[in-house]
Design an enzyme around this catalytic site. Structure first.
Site, mmCIF file in Angstrom:
data_model
loop_
_atom_site.group_PDB
_atom_site.id
_atom_site.type_symbol
_atom_site.label_atom_id
_atom_site.label_comp_id
_atom_site.label_asym_id
_atom_site.label_seq_id
_atom_site.Cartn_x
_atom_site.Cartn_y
_atom_site.Cartn_z
ATOM 1 N N ASN A 140 16.303 -18.874 -14.596
ATOM 2 C CA ASN A 140 16.841 -19.400 -13.334
ATOM 3 C C ASN A 140 17.552 -20.708 -13.650
ATOM 4 O O ASN A 140 17.031 -21.566 -14.359
ATOM 5 C CB ASN A 140 15.725 -19.639 -12.321
ATOM 6 C CG ASN A 140 16.270 -20.127 -10.988
ATOM 7 O OD1 ASN A 140 16.855 -19.369 -10.223
ATOM 8 N ND2 ASN A 140 16.088 -21.413 -10.713
ATOM 9 N N GLU A 201 21.679 -16.400 -13.445
ATOM 10 C CA GLU A 201 22.894 -17.139 -13.076
ATOM 11 C C GLU A 201 23.819 -17.336 -14.258
ATOM 12 O O GLU A 201 25.044 -17.413 -14.095
ATOM 13 C CB GLU A 201 22.525 -18.500 -12.471
ATOM 14 C CG GLU A 201 22.012 -18.446 -11.044
ATOM 15 C CD GLU A 201 20.516 -18.270 -10.937
ATOM 16 O OE1 GLU A 201 19.994 -18.225 -9.812
ATOM 17 O OE2 GLU A 201 19.866 -18.157 -12.005
ATOM 18 N N ASP A 247 22.311 -37.660 0.330
ATOM 19 C CA ASP A 247 22.268 -36.204 0.291
ATOM 20 C C ASP A 247 23.614 -35.602 0.671
ATOM 21 O O ASP A 247 24.564 -36.314 1.014
ATOM 22 C CB ASP A 247 21.174 -35.694 1.228
ATOM 23 C CG ASP A 247 20.389 -34.562 0.606
ATOM 24 O OD1 ASP A 247 20.979 -33.792 -0.177
ATOM 25 O OD2 ASP A 247 19.195 -34.428 0.907
#
Length: 436
Positions: A140, A201, A247
């Site tokens: 991952n 991925e 963020d």
């Protein structure tokens, strides 16, 4: 093309700004990137480090498309194809990322930056982390922001119930991790894409462009052979406070107890280049939001004809999407809404429009809502849904998955209409050169 090849191309086309004066990782580099509008920039002289910094390589769709060898209008189908048809990368022994091996770890030698005055510490927001599922052995790859703790430790923001968190729980709370800095655009896009469990991925990255891997020196993980840095370490059971940090929404994320990562070995290229991005700005938004466009596109195409998808910057490039369809059945709009939420689990609001609407023009989308949408008939409202930890208005209770309410707006025109039409009328085109 590779990370360095793309930088060289930008140099040759005079698109890379070079800053030769000494600059500091304390706010100054970040402020200069912002002042330059996130255009590609190379800082040659860093006060706190011997390693130069590059930024702005993924700050537009045009740059992203060029970096993976395609045109901007071909980007969505290329990403869609790579998601649907990933294939395993080749493993090689000789790797540029291992030209230098450092067992005496000192993370403070890296040009790790402090971005805003609100930051809880120095951060790496641009690194790709790779782990393996301890039960199935599948890789991952994803992004975790990393707050520097000391010479050989980070505190990592690991989102609950996502790939790394689930693998960590299966492993009993400790897990090997490889952290890669200075990656190809293909690797960055693949790391930002949520693929089905068990799908690698790095296989998606390899489908976008050839991405060869190599084994790490001290842990059982594989990494892109041509990245600039690999930090080999282990996520530990020890936790401490992480944050605050800017963020994706442009707001400050809260402080949490998060896992500590111990770094045991650093490998890197000779004369490595450190890549950064600005949190909450274009590069962050494109990397996080754009890979969700093909996943929505693929899901919507299962229920109707999808023409295009746009994760909008006004929706923080994460929470809002406009979906363009070719409507053939009365319920295609509502089917597309359901599929869009399936294609991007963190999506909060979705607007579905016809294929005569320019989804990149917010005025055109608003026009479709104004003229083709009735709130009592064309709204889909879903309560208490899995949401995003990036949504400050959602339920972000500690220790559980974020929840939110979701809404979809079917702003497509009815297939059969009475009264006024739903199409815009254009004026006859003239050649102004004949008159001016």
């Amino acid at each position: 093309m590779g990370f360095r090849t793309f930088i060289d191309q930008l140099k040759k086309s005079n698109e890379l700004t070079r800053i030769t004066k000494p600059v500091s990782t304390e706010y100054e580099v970040a402020s200069l990137i912002e002042a330059l509008g996130e255009k590609p920039v190379f800082f040659e002289n860093i006060k706190e480090s011997n390693v130069p910094i590059v930024a702005g390589l993924v700050s537009s769709k045009d740059l992203i498309a060029r970096a993976i060898g395609t045109a901007k209008d071909k980007l969505l189908p290329k990403l869609s194809s790579a998601i649907e048809k990933p294939f395993a990368p080749t493993l090689v022994e000789e790797a540029e990322c291992q030209e230098v091996v450092e067992k005496n770890v000192d993370l403070t030698k890296l040009p790790i930056m402090r971005y805003t005055e609100k930051d809880g510490g120095k951060y790496i927001p641009s690194a790709v982390s790779i782990v393996k599922d301890p039960l199935f052995g599948s890789r991952n790859m994803c992004f975790h922001r990393l707050m520097l703790k000391d010479r050989n430790h980070f505190v990592a923001r690991i989102v609950e119930e996502r790939g790394t968190d689930t693998a960590l729980k299966k492993a009993g709370g400790e897990l090997d991790v490889a952290i890669c800095i200075g990656n190809s655009t293909a690797v960055l896009l693949a790391a930002a894409t949520s693929l089905p469990k068990g799908v690698d991925e790095l296989g998606m990255a390899n489908a976008l462009e050839t991405t060869e891997l190599t084994k790490c020196k001290t842990i059982d993980l594989e990494v892109p052979k041509d990245c600039e840095f690999v930090l080999e370490g282990r996520i530990t059971k020890e936790r401490t406070m992480e944050g605050p940090f800017l963020d994706l929404t442009g707001t400050i994320d809260k402080i949490r107890q998060q896992p500590i990562i111990e770094i045991k070995c650093i490998t890197h290229r000779e004369n490595p280049i450190y890549q950064t991005i600005l949190a909450g700005r274009n590069e962050h938004k494109f990397l996080m939001g754009m890979p969700k466009e093909p996943t929505i596109f693929n899901e919507v195409n299962k229920v109707c004809q999808c023409r295009d998808v746009y994760i909008t910057p006004g929706g923080c490039s994460w929470l809002h999407a406009v979906v363009q369809i070719h409507k053939q059945n009365p319920d295609d709009g509502k089917k597309a809404i359901a599929a869009a939420f399936e294609g991007h689990k963190s999506l909060k609001h979705c607007v579905v429009v016809d294929d005569d609407i320019n989804i990149y023009d917010p005025n055109d989308v608003e026009w479709a809502i104004a003229t083709r949408f009735q709130a009592d008939k064309n709204t889909v409202v879903l309560s208490n849904q899995p949401g995003s930890s990036l949504d400050p208005s959602g339920d972000l209770s500690e220790g559980k998955k974020a929840t939110t309410a979701k809404a979809g707006l079917d702003a497509t025109a009815p297939l059969t209409t009475t009264g006024k039409g739903f199409s815009k009328v254009d004026y006859v085109k003239v050649d102004l050169n004949k008159y001016l």
